[in-house]
Write an enzyme that holds these catalytic residues in place. Structure first.
Site, short mmCIF file in Angstrom:
data_model
loop_
_atom_site.label_atom_id
_atom_site.label_comp_id
_atom_site.label_asym_id
_atom_site.label_seq_id
_atom_site.Cartn_x
_atom_site.Cartn_y
_atom_site.Cartn_z
N TYR A 50 0.85 -1.07 -0.13
CA TYR A 50 0.02 0.14 0.06
C TYR A 50 1.03 1.31 -0.01
O TYR A 50 0.38 2.08 -0.65
CB TYR A 50 -1.01 0.23 1.15
CG TYR A 50 -2.24 -0.65 1.07
CD1 TYR A 50 -2.40 -1.42 0.04
CD2 TYR A 50 -3.26 -0.62 2.19
CE1 TYR A 50 -3.56 -2.18 -0.05
CE2 TYR A 50 -4.25 -1.03 2.18
CZ TYR A 50 -4.76 -1.98 0.95
OH TYR A 50 -5.86 -2.71 0.86
N GLY A 51 1.99 1.20 0.51
CA GLY A 51 2.87 2.31 0.69
C GLY A 51 3.30 3.17 -0.59
O GLY A 51 3.77 4.17 -0.53
N ASN A 82 -0.67 1.48 8.79
CA ASN A 82 -0.44 2.96 8.73
C ASN A 82 -0.51 3.61 7.51
O ASN A 82 -1.06 4.60 7.56
CB ASN A 82 1.07 3.15 9.40
CG ASN A 82 1.26 2.97 10.77
OD1 ASN A 82 1.59 3.60 11.63
ND2 ASN A 82 1.55 1.51 11.37
N CYS A 193 4.69 1.43 10.93
CA CYS A 193 4.28 0.58 9.86
C CYS A 193 4.20 -0.96 10.67
O CYS A 193 4.76 -1.44 11.52
CB CYS A 193 5.35 0.36 8.87
SG CYS A 193 4.87 -1.20 7.47
N THR A 194 2.91 -1.23 10.42
CA THR A 194 2.41 -2.70 11.14
C THR A 194 3.24 -3.87 11.08
O THR A 194 3.20 -4.81 11.56
CB THR A 194 1.14 -2.93 11.29
OG1 THR A 194 0.68 -3.06 9.76
CG2 THR A 194 0.04 -1.76 12.08
N HIS A 195 3.97 -3.63 9.68
CA HIS A 195 4.97 -5.12 9.52
C HIS A 195 6.29 -4.88 10.40
O HIS A 195 6.95 -5.93 10.61
CB HIS A 195 5.49 -4.84 8.06
CG HIS A 195 4.60 -5.26 6.98
ND1 HIS A 195 3.57 -4.70 6.62
CD2 HIS A 195 4.53 -6.45 6.17
CE1 HIS A 195 2.73 -5.35 5.61
NE2 HIS A 195 3.37 -6.52 5.43
N1 DGL Z 1 1.54 -2.60 7.15
C1 DGL Z 1 1.42 -1.61 6.53
C2 DGL Z 1 1.63 -0.13 7.11
O1 DGL Z 1 1.51 -0.25 8.40
C3 DGL Z 1 1.41 -1.39 5.01
C4 DGL Z 1 2.76 -1.73 4.24
C5 DGL Z 1 2.56 -1.82 2.68
O2 DGL Z 1 1.70 -2.34 2.28
O3 DGL Z 1 3.23 -0.91 2.30
O4 DGL Z 1 1.88 0.91 6.62
#
Ligand code: DGL
Length: 274
Positions: A50-51, A82, A193-195
Site C-alpha cells: 500500500y505504501g 499505517n 508500519c505494522t509490518h
Molecule cells: N503494514 C502497512 C503499514 O502499516 C503497509 C505496508 C505496505 O503495504 O506498504 O503501512
C-alpha cells in the site's frame, strides 16, 4: 429483545485489515490481550505494498474491505495499516457509520506526545505514511516541544512480507536506513508500519540500547481494549473462531498467519475486485 441484541453484538467479530501480514502483529497482540474475541482478518495481498500506492487507490481498497467486514457483521473495524490509517481513516469511518473504527496512529501519537515532550522522536514508515506527514503534524499539535523527524523505508514491508527477517540481507537494509542523517540524533523511534514489529529485535540490536524503539502494537491494542470495555462490547463467551481472508493467496501469508494463530487458522482467498 435488547438483551439478545447486546449478546449478539458482543459475540460479533472484530474486523482487522492490512495490505498483508503486518496487521497480524496487531491481531496477535489483540488475541493475547482479549482472548475471548472473534477475529476476521483481511490481508489485501493483491494490492501490496500500500505504501507505494496513491491516496485514492488506498482509499478505494480500504472502503471495499470495510464493506466486506461489515457484511461479516463485525462490531468494530481496526485499520491495522499505517498507510491506510494515514490517508483513509475518514472514508472508512463514513462507510462504517455507527460501527466504531480504530486506526493504528492516534493511540501511538497520544501516548508518545504525552510522555516525550523533551525527546527527539524519529518515525519510519512507508512512503504513503511518511508523505502524509501525519505523525509529525499530530505529535507537534499535542506537544510542540518535541523534535520529530521521519524517514520513508519502503523496502522494509516487502522484505518482511517475503520472509527476509534476521538474515544478512535484512541487517544490511535496516542498517542502511537507520544510519540515514534524518535519524542521527533521535532517542525514540516509532515503528510507523505494522509490518515492523516483526523486525523489532533487529532494529533494537542496531541501536544497542541507545534509542527506545517503540512497538506500536501493544499501545494500539491497550487503547482498543479500553474503548471496547467502556462501550460494553467485550465478548464474555470463551469459544472463539478466527477467520483469515486474503485477496491473493500467498504461501508466506499462510505461514505467518499459522505462526501467529496456530491451531485456529482458516485462510480463504476472496476476490473483492472482480
Ligand atoms: N503494514 C502497512 C503499514 O502499516 C503497509 C505496508 C505496505 O503495504 O506498504 O503501512
Amino acid at each position: 429483545m435488547l438483551f439478545l441484541y447486546l449478546y449478539l453484538m458482543k459475540k460479533s467479530p472484530i474486523g482487522i485489515f492490512d495490505s498483508g501480514i503486518g496487521g497480524l502483529t496487531i491481531a496477535h497482540a489483540l488475541k493475547k490481550k482479549l482472548p475471548n474475541e472473534n477475529i476476521i482478518y483481511f490481508g489485501d495481498t493483491e494490492h501490496l505494498p500500500y505504501g507505494e500506492k496513491s491516496e485514492n487507490a488506498i482509499q478505494n481498497f480500504s472502503k471495499k474491505i470495510t464493506q466486506f467486514l461489515l457484511e461479516k457483521k463485525c462490531k468494530t473495524i481496526i485499520i491495522a495499516c499505517n498507510s491506510a490509517s494515514s490517508v483513509a481513516s475518514e472514508c472508512v469511518k463514513e462507510i462504517a457509520g455507527n460501527t466504531p473504527v480504530f486506526n493504528v496512529i492516534h493511540p501511538v501519537v497520544d501516548k508518545v506526545a504525552g510522555e516525550c515532550s523533551e525527546y527527539n522522536i524519529g518515525i519510519i514508515g512507508t512512503k504513503a505514511t511518511i508523505q502524509s506527514n501525519i505523525y509529525k503534524k499530530e505529535i507537534k499539535a499535542l506537544c510542540s516541544s518535541a523534535t520529530v523527524s521521519s524517514l520513508a523505508t519502503p523496502l522494509l514491508a516487502p522484505m518482511i512480507e517475503e520472509g527476509f527477517i534476521n538474515e544478512d540481507i535484512s541487517h544490511t537494509i535496516i542498517a542502511n536506513y537507520l544510519s540515514n542523517k534524518q535519524l542521527v540524533n533521535i532517542d525514540h523511534l516509532i515503528l510507523g508500519c505494522t509490518h515492523y514489529p516483526l523486525i523489532h529485535q533487529e532494529i533494537k540490536d542496531y541501536y544497542k540500547g541507545t534509542v527506545n524503539v517503540i512497538d506500536s502494537a501493544n499501545i494500539v491494542v491497550e487503547h482498543i481494549a479500553k474503548q471496547l470495555r467502556n462501550d460494553d462490547l467485550l465478548n464474555d463467551c470463551k469459544q472463539t473462531e478466527h477467520h483469515f481472508y486474503v485477496s491473493n493467496y500467498t504461501e508466506s501469508f499462510e505461514k505467518s498467519a499459522q505462526f501467529f494463530f496456530k491451531e485456529d487458522l482458516k485462510l480463504k482467498e476472496v476476490k473483492l475486485w472482480n
